[in-house]
Design a protein around this motif. Sequence first.
Motif, short mmCIF file in Angstrom:
data_model
loop_
_atom_site.label_atom_id
_atom_site.label_comp_id
_atom_site.label_asym_id
_atom_site.label_seq_id
_atom_site.Cartn_x
_atom_site.Cartn_y
_atom_site.Cartn_z
N LEU A 13 63.19 -2.01 24.13
CA LEU A 13 62.60 -1.51 22.89
C LEU A 13 61.74 -2.59 22.22
N LEU A 16 58.54 -2.79 24.09
CA LEU A 16 57.66 -1.67 23.78
C LEU A 16 57.07 -1.81 22.37
N PHE A 19 54.35 -4.28 22.68
CA PHE A 19 53.24 -3.64 23.38
C PHE A 19 52.44 -2.74 22.41
N SER A 20 53.16 -2.04 21.52
CA SER A 20 52.50 -1.12 20.59
C SER A 20 51.79 -1.85 19.46
N VAL A 266 57.19 12.67 12.05
CA VAL A 266 57.86 13.06 13.28
C VAL A 266 58.37 14.49 13.18
N THR A 270 57.16 17.87 15.47
CA THR A 270 58.09 18.55 16.36
C THR A 270 58.47 19.92 15.84
N ALA A 273 57.70 22.44 18.42
CA ALA A 273 58.38 22.21 19.68
C ALA A 273 59.85 22.59 19.59
N LEU B 85 55.80 6.92 30.68
CA LEU B 85 56.04 5.95 29.60
C LEU B 85 56.67 6.64 28.39
N MET B 89 60.25 5.96 26.57
CA MET B 89 60.32 5.67 25.13
C MET B 89 61.33 6.59 24.44
N LEU B 92 64.93 5.76 25.15
CA LEU B 92 65.36 4.56 24.43
C LEU B 92 65.52 4.85 22.93
N MET B 93 64.60 5.68 22.39
CA MET B 93 64.61 5.90 20.94
C MET B 93 65.76 6.78 20.49
N LEU B 107 56.65 2.23 17.49
CA LEU B 107 56.16 2.94 18.67
C LEU B 107 55.21 4.08 18.31
N LEU B 108 55.30 4.55 17.05
CA LEU B 108 54.45 5.65 16.61
C LEU B 108 53.04 5.17 16.25
N PRO B 110 50.50 3.40 17.63
CA PRO B 110 49.31 3.65 18.44
C PRO B 110 48.80 5.08 18.34
N PHE B 162 44.34 3.21 31.03
CA PHE B 162 45.37 2.38 30.38
C PHE B 162 45.36 2.58 28.87
N MET B 165 46.69 5.91 27.83
CA MET B 165 48.15 5.92 27.98
C MET B 165 48.81 5.21 26.79
N TRP B 166 48.26 4.08 26.42
CA TRP B 166 48.80 3.32 25.30
C TRP B 166 48.80 4.16 24.03
N PHE B 171 53.09 10.25 21.56
CA PHE B 171 53.10 11.69 21.28
C PHE B 171 54.09 12.40 22.21
N ILE B 174 57.61 11.65 21.11
CA ILE B 174 58.10 12.37 19.92
C ILE B 174 58.56 13.77 20.29
N ILE B 175 57.76 14.46 21.13
CA ILE B 175 58.13 15.82 21.54
C ILE B 175 59.44 15.80 22.34
#
Lengths: 276, 290
Positions: A13, A16, A19-20, A266, A270, A273, B85, B89, B92-93, B107-108, B110, B162, B165-166, B171, B174-175
């Motif tokens: 985490l 990531l 990375f973000s 968030v 969703t 969905a 990816l 995520m 893990l989340m 993580l949200l 980007p 790339f 993807m980043w 998105f 989240i779904i």
Amino acid sequence: MGRGGCVIAYILLTALAFFSLAPCLWEVSTSLKSLQEVMRVPQTLFPGDITTENYTEIFQRRPFDRYILNSFVVAAASTSIALIAGAFAAYSVSRMRSKWRAWLMLLFLLPGILPAVLFLVPIYRFFSSIRLTNSLFGLILVHAAFHISIVFWIMENFFERFPRDLVDAARLDGFSHMGAFFRVVLPLAAPVAITAGLLAFIFSWNEFLFALTLVTDDSLRVATVGISMLSGASAYEIPWGQIAAAVVMTSLPVVLLVLAFQRKIVSGLTAGAVKE
Amino acid sequence: MIRSHTGSYPSDTAFHIAILIPAILLCAFTLIYPALLALHTSLAGPGGTVSLNYYSRVVTDKLFLASLTRTIIFAAIAVFLEFVLGFAMALLMVMPLRGRSFFRTSLLVPWVLPPAVIGLAWRWIFYEDYGIVNDLILRMGIAESPIPFLRQPHWAFATVVFTDMWKTAPFVAIILLAGLSVIPQELYEAAAIDGAGRVRRFSLITLPMLTPYILTALLFRSVHTLGIFDLVWVLTGGGPSSSTEMLSLYITKQTFRFLNVGYGAALSVTMFVITIAVAVIFSFLSRRRF
């Protein structure tokens, strides 16, 4: 989950998250460097001498404040229009039990599912024939029409589960249809409406395609387009420091919204969905 | 006036129709009427006749067909990578860890940034002369000379994949996260008691329960990736030598640079049909099996 699993999850985490966020942090660092330091190899991780010259440059030598103001005007106006029209439509469709329901859902949801570029040539052609190109009002209309989808999606989902009895009771108490909608339904729908408004505002702020093609007058440009013009501003060197400053200024509003409303965003994304 | 409590009020329907009007007017004026007008333009022949001239040009236009193939390959690779990816995520989340809110917000980020801005940020990072990636690569001795990330066609294509993807993996995450959080924990406990291992629990519970969410995410991502514009426009402008010229860039080039609005309209209608076909395939898949 064992202790080892936990440690691995934290490591992944953190990687990531880095990375973000790394590109954003790199832009902040670059924006605070002097022209010489931006071009220096090897690159320095942090600015040696913090300078704000890139920021003064984009605001004083270029009309970046104007771009940001235009972005705000377009986002706020289109979000308001979409919220009003979308909430009404969502309420109406949620109360419908006829064959029209499916068609109306398709009409309001499809623009949000399809890529916007499909409508580019049609809208450009029509708007140039009625002189709605090169105007913020035209851009606001386009954004509002696309936002209807997200507002409708989130709010229809909410209204479907809204207890009908509450509305009936209000009607028996002597409220008009409008009165019942505004005094009983809307106050309870406010949190959902805020979520829908937040997403619409972010989409509008980020929108690039229509802002780039419908508007050509420099004084009417929005921030996302203004920033893309910076790279071609100089024939010799791309002004990376100034671009970084503009990137930071354009990203700041949406990043602040995410920091403040992560949960709402968030849940809004969703909403559809989760619907079974 | 007292009305019966059950059943509809006489004016209910009128009210419900009245409040539909603003949204319908807005959609009709900005989306439907222009779309029909463009369809009409795309079918215009010489002297006001109806003709398929523009469409016969579409199906024989080598540049268009190349762009279509390129866009489909791009969408297939990019959506696959985003999905992998994003799934990681989400897994893990969903874990009940301390600091979960911080990770979710990070993580949200980007996904919520303007694509045009993201394009510029990565263009600077991948810049050939003194961008940070090449700087690090040279300093660590991974390569002898700077990598032409945006100057060489294959590298440019990879860089766009790339960056996309980043931006969009969050998105998908989240779904899928929404799907993961509604799976009842008891299912896992019961399976564990029955002796199912980690892998079996994943393939027997997580994947089937998640399938509708997976299809939703894939539908949205596939359709939107076919129409990608902002990121590519800012990152490469479609170049070098058209290696990243996706459908949307080809349409805008025909319309705004070559001022070929009729042909641009025919291309838009063609792309519309392709996109709808993709969407229908996905909704067919999700309805048939689940």
